[in-house]
Design a protein around this motif. Sequence first.
Motif, PDB file in Angstrom:
ATOM      1  N   GLY A  14       0.891  -1.057  -0.197  1.00  0.00           N
ATOM      2  CA  GLY A  14      -0.150  -0.071   0.136  1.00  0.00           C
ATOM      3  C   GLY A  14       0.763   1.241  -0.114  1.00  0.00           C
ATOM      4  O   GLY A  14       2.267   0.999  -0.185  1.00  0.00           O
ATOM      5  N   CYS A  15       0.221   2.456   0.106  1.00  0.00           N
ATOM      6  CA  CYS A  15       1.168   3.451   0.334  1.00  0.00           C
ATOM      7  C   CYS A  15       0.713   4.441   1.458  1.00  0.00           C
ATOM      8  O   CYS A  15      -0.355   4.110   1.924  1.00  0.00           O
ATOM      9  CB  CYS A  15       1.118   4.293  -1.151  1.00  0.00           C
ATOM     10  N   GLY A  16       1.522   5.471   1.757  1.00  0.00           N
ATOM     11  CA  GLY A  16       0.927   6.451   2.824  1.00  0.00           C
ATOM     12  C   GLY A  16       0.760   5.721   4.213  1.00  0.00           C
ATOM     13  O   GLY A  16       1.683   4.971   4.618  1.00  0.00           O
ATOM     14  N   SER A  17      -0.441   5.637   4.560  1.00  0.00           N
ATOM     15  CA  SER A  17      -0.559   4.932   5.906  1.00  0.00           C
ATOM     16  C   SER A  17      -1.128   3.312   5.648  1.00  0.00           C
ATOM     17  O   SER A  17      -1.311   2.774   6.803  1.00  0.00           O
ATOM     18  CB  SER A  17      -1.795   5.473   6.689  1.00  0.00           C
ATOM     19  N   ALA A  68       3.986   3.277  14.785  1.00  0.00           N
ATOM     20  CA  ALA A  68       2.783   2.849  15.062  1.00  0.00           C
ATOM     21  C   ALA A  68       1.553   3.783  14.861  1.00  0.00           C
ATOM     22  O   ALA A  68       1.922   4.838  15.277  1.00  0.00           O
ATOM     23  CB  ALA A  68       2.907   2.259  16.635  1.00  0.00           C
ATOM     24  N   GLY A  69       0.331   3.322  14.276  1.00  0.00           N
ATOM     25  CA  GLY A  69      -0.788   4.054  13.922  1.00  0.00           C
ATOM     26  C   GLY A  69      -1.561   4.072  15.077  1.00  0.00           C
ATOM     27  O   GLY A  69      -1.613   3.532  16.459  1.00  0.00           O
ATOM     28  N   ASP A  70      -2.740   4.880  14.798  1.00  0.00           N
ATOM     29  CA  ASP A  70      -3.625   5.190  16.068  1.00  0.00           C
ATOM     30  C   ASP A  70      -4.501   3.752  16.471  1.00  0.00           C
ATOM     31  O   ASP A  70      -5.188   3.565  17.268  1.00  0.00           O
ATOM     32  CB  ASP A  70      -4.791   6.031  15.589  1.00  0.00           C
ATOM     33  N   ASP A  71      -4.286   2.800  15.189  1.00  0.00           N
ATOM     34  CA  ASP A  71      -4.903   1.367  15.636  1.00  0.00           C
ATOM     35  C   ASP A  71      -4.068   0.653  16.110  1.00  0.00           C
ATOM     36  O   ASP A  71      -4.402  -0.632  16.299  1.00  0.00           O
ATOM     37  CB  ASP A  71      -5.566   0.853  14.161  1.00  0.00           C
ATOM     38  N   GLY A  72      -2.555   0.806  16.620  1.00  0.00           N
ATOM     39  CA  GLY A  72      -1.929   0.213  17.151  1.00  0.00           C
ATOM     40  C   GLY A  72      -1.064  -0.715  16.236  1.00  0.00           C
ATOM     41  O   GLY A  72       0.034  -1.313  16.619  1.00  0.00           O
TER      42      GLY A  72
END
Length: 527
Positions: free
Chosen positions: A451-454, A481-485
């Motif tokens: 994928g790309c970006g996030s 690490a994103g907001d979703d962990g």
Amino acid sequence: MRALPVLSRADSCLARGYATSVDDDLGTTDKRESMHFDLLVVGAGPAGLSAAIRFKQARHLFGVRLPNPPQMKHKGNFVISLSETVRWLGRKAEELGVEIFPGFAGAKVMYGPGGEVHGVQTNDFGVAKDGKRKDSFQLGMALTARATLLAEGCRGSLSQAVMKRFGLREKAGAQPQTYALGLKEVWEVAPEKHKPGLVVHAVGHPLPWDVYGGSFIYHMPDSRVALGLVVALDYRNPHLNLYQEFQQFKRHPMVARLLEGGTCLQYGARTLNEGGWQSIPSLAFPGGALVGDSAGFLNVPKIKGTHTAMKSGMLAAEAAFNAMTSQPAGRPLDLSAYETAFKSSWVDQELFRERNIRPSFSLGAGIWGGIAYSALDTYLLRGQAPWTLRHRYADHERLKPAAECTPREYPKPDGQITFDLNTSLFRSQTNHEHDQPPHLRLVNPKLPEVGCGSALIVVNLPVYDGPEARYCPAGVYEWVAGDDGAKHLQINAQNCLHCKACDIKDPTQNIRWTVPEGGGGPSYTVM
């Protein structure tokens, strides 16, 4: 009378600090100075001292002096800064009337009505990250010519496109190209440690036994020393961190003694073609030719390619001049005479002699097996073996799943000889306009594994533990690490050193390096 135990230190101290311990006799807590070692031997009797000596002997098996092979002899040569040499060549070219366009990058190959190469188009200026035109927008130029020589260096983006379009690798029956990443620093060392003209080459250390690579130290003028580590990109362990391996190289006692009290002036990295003679594609195509490391003329045992690149450029220029004076105007130039001249030149002969050295290290016997074969090929067969070893795989095909490999641990930098990545990046003077389209692109954004970006990469991370964060020497690829962990890939394109390692080593070959807005990238002055 009872002898007290003696603590013998088998290796150099790595760290000094303080430890809190409990004194069993007094029952108090004391803050004690602490020192950390690779090996601590308690007792200096026959057993203890024998253990310490044997450990040191085992350590010294790596770095051990080897006979100097003929291709590594440099007597009569000059130790130079390639950056300074290129600037000098630029001045000489301009004195002859050559027009040089700094700050303009060749973004696209232009083709004529018959499909021949007609020139190149430079990239547009003033395009925002979202693809919209800014107030400063300016269209790139179309630079056309009767003959176009692609001299972009290793893994040039235009050269890759032309090789694919005209089937140049298939036409020549070339084996897969294999690459290495070279990491390099230039230091100013203490005058008493400087030995003008001294050249040091080493093989192996600090790399694992199954990874091909080596190091170099060149004593240049003005108390400057260039040193670096070259790591083959066909390595198997995705945990290998190439920047940290370079820092580990500088921790070798001999290297550390040289650098102590000195100042690091510059840092950089670049990939190298290591395929040699059997990986050279067809050199001429309708309307132009490949020269230098665009084709891959590095002499791997010498770790030298400037002399072969310059000679190939001269041969191509002579062929182009002769073609322009003898072939009809308005038709694609045929530069096949360049390929003929190259095959009868000393460059082809030199690369042929060394053709089996690099692939011998990929036969499965590791570094020592490669050294043994190289000695046989060099001293007994003298490069004239009746066989040619093959490069069987591309570098991106070689990684093993992370679960099958042992993680590598690296000490923290000391800030004196070893450095964190951001400090080194500052010394590279790399810089890119932030508000521009990313020059690191995905071939297929819809590919299910990328994928790309996030968006999460679902092959590179779970299978190979995100190797791009470790083979990139500039921290371009970062897992956060994103907001979703969950971990997400962040691409810091502004850090890019233009080394092309990602274009080469990505396991799924979905990352493509393209040119950024003209003038962006590292600014080397003494490299």
